[in-house]
Design an enzyme around this catalytic site. Structure first.
Site, short mmCIF file in Angstrom:
data_model
loop_
_atom_site.label_atom_id
_atom_site.label_comp_id
_atom_site.label_asym_id
_atom_site.label_seq_id
_atom_site.Cartn_x
_atom_site.Cartn_y
_atom_site.Cartn_z
N HIS A 76 0.81 -1.22 0.00
CA HIS A 76 0.00 0.00 0.00
C HIS A 76 0.85 1.27 0.00
O HIS A 76 0.34 2.35 -0.30
CB HIS A 76 -0.98 0.00 1.18
CG HIS A 76 -0.36 0.28 2.52
ND1 HIS A 76 -0.01 -0.71 3.41
CD2 HIS A 76 -0.02 1.46 3.12
CE1 HIS A 76 0.50 -0.17 4.50
NE2 HIS A 76 0.50 1.15 4.36
N ASP A 125 0.21 -7.64 1.43
CA ASP A 125 0.58 -6.24 1.57
C ASP A 125 2.09 -6.06 1.65
O ASP A 125 2.61 -5.27 2.44
CB ASP A 125 -0.07 -5.60 2.80
CG ASP A 125 -0.04 -4.06 2.73
OD1 ASP A 125 0.21 -3.53 1.63
OD2 ASP A 125 -0.25 -3.42 3.77
N SER A 151 4.72 2.62 8.01
CA SER A 151 4.42 1.45 7.18
C SER A 151 5.61 1.08 6.32
O SER A 151 6.19 1.92 5.62
CB SER A 151 3.21 1.75 6.28
OG SER A 151 2.04 1.86 7.03
#
Length: 387
Positions: free
Chosen positions: A129, A159, A233
């Protein structure tokens, strides 16, 4: 009858009052201390245990010095189109302009994240993402160098994504086996939260094997209370020795910031996915062509099971591996290769972890009777709901 003389009365009274005062102040003088002890509640406790002192690091600076140079900041940009006039979103007004006649303008949309250099050849692990849909990816190293990166492969189901940069003398992080982790182990999170620059936070492993969170198709997260925020992230979750344990991926938050519930993809899983993306261009996952459903007490009773164990086969792909093995809708899979099946998601994850062409034994219950079937694992196509 004899009476005390008046001159003796006051000394006697004074003595009695003094004795009463002494007994009230010092009850042990009454000789009833033993009786008082007999009515006390008896408290049973174990003897104190001498716990050996375990020396630990008073600082994690050494771990940070080792791991921090491998953690990079990732900046992405993509071109998005939007209507100049909001009225153009109304089909009534768009009708007058006809196809292709709607005025649009382009703008650049930027976002940020983190990544981890895992190879001196320039491979970087990050989240899908973070780089999804990006037209341009820029990587900034801790030593001040910046360069553009290209996507080697990306896997939305987990992911994870693999990038590559072309620079010399890249500091690759050392990987630790995430299988050795235990709840309570100290961990550090390194990333670029909110774009403020590289930041280190400390916590412990709160839980292992977290799934059914609805974040990814395949979930096996490390949960930690080390502060993870937007921008973290793709960053590193490390141990006190500076070795990579996981890739920070998501947080549970009501405010958008850290609330002590963060999730990281284990290093062992991340490495396996990275190898597949580099060598194959996609992630190799096992597949049976089945759709499974959680077993409930009501279902177990209707299927004449003594307990709600296993998973129900709700659907089959015709001519898929499970169909060819003789599996039928309504069968209950209770074990795979002798290992008890605990739930639908765990079953799909286990099947996905197997390599194609692997033969497995399925123990199923059909119409109240147990039987064994042999199936050959196939290659899983892109489908988020089947195993």
């Amino acid at each position: 009858m004899r009476f005390l003389k008046p001159q003796l009365v006051w000394p006697v009274i004074s003595g009695l009052l003094l004795a009463a005062l002494l007994l009230q102040t010092f009850p042990g003088l009454s000789g009833q201390q033993g009786a008082s002890n007999n009515v006390r509640a008896e408290i049973r406790t174990s003897e104190p245990i001498l716990v050996p002192r375990q020396d630990g690091p008073v600082s994690y600076a050494g771990a940070v010095r080792q791991a921090a140079p491998s953690v990079v900041n990732i900046y992405t940009t993509k071109v998005v189109e939007q209507q100049i006039n909001p009225l153009m979103n109304d089909p009534f007004f768009r009708h007058f302009f006809g196809p292709g006649g709607q005025p649009r303008q382009q703008r650049m949309q930027s976002s940020l994240g983190s990544g981890v250099i895992v190879s001196s050849e320039g491979y970087i692990l990050t989240n899908h993402h973070v780089v999804s849909g990006a037209d341009e990816i820029r990587v900034a190293l801790r030593d001040g160098r910046e360069t553009f990166a290209r996507i080697i492969g990306s896997d939305p189901d987990s992911d994870l994504a693999v990038l590559r940069i072309e620079l010399d003398n890249l500091p690759a992080i050392a990987l630790a086996s995430s299988d050795t982790l235990e709840v309570g182990d100290v961990v550090l999170a390194i990333g670029n939260p909110f774009g403020v620059g590289q930041t280190v936070t400390q916590g412990i492993v709160s839980a292992l094997g977290r799934n059914s969170l609805g974040i990814n198709t395949f979930e096996d997260f490390i949960q930690t209370d080390a502060a993870i925020n937007p921008g973290n992230s793709g960053g590193a979750l490390i141990n006190p020795y500076g070795q990579l344990l996981g890739i920070n991926t998501a947080i549970f938050s009501r405010s958008g910031g850290s609330q002590g519930i963060g999730f990281a993809i284990p290093s062992n899983l991340a490495r396996q996915i990275m190898v597949d993306l580099i060598n194959e261009g996609f992630v190799v996952r096992g597949w049976l062509g089945i759709e499974v459903q959680e077993m409930t007490p009501a279902l177990a009773q209707s299927l004449r099971l003594d307990s709600p164990r296993g998973v129900l086969v709700a659907g089959l792909l015709r001519n898929g591996p499970a169909h060819n093995a003789g599996l039928q809708p309504g069968d209950v899979i209770v074990a795979i290769n002798g290992q008890r099946v605990s739930g639908a998601r765990e079953t799909i994850n286990f099947i996905a972890s197997l390599r194609p062409e692997t033969q497995i034994t399925l123990e199923v219950v059909r119409e109240g009777r147990s039987r064994n079937l042999t199936a050959t694992i196939g290659q899983r196509p892109s489908s988020p709901r089947r195993g």
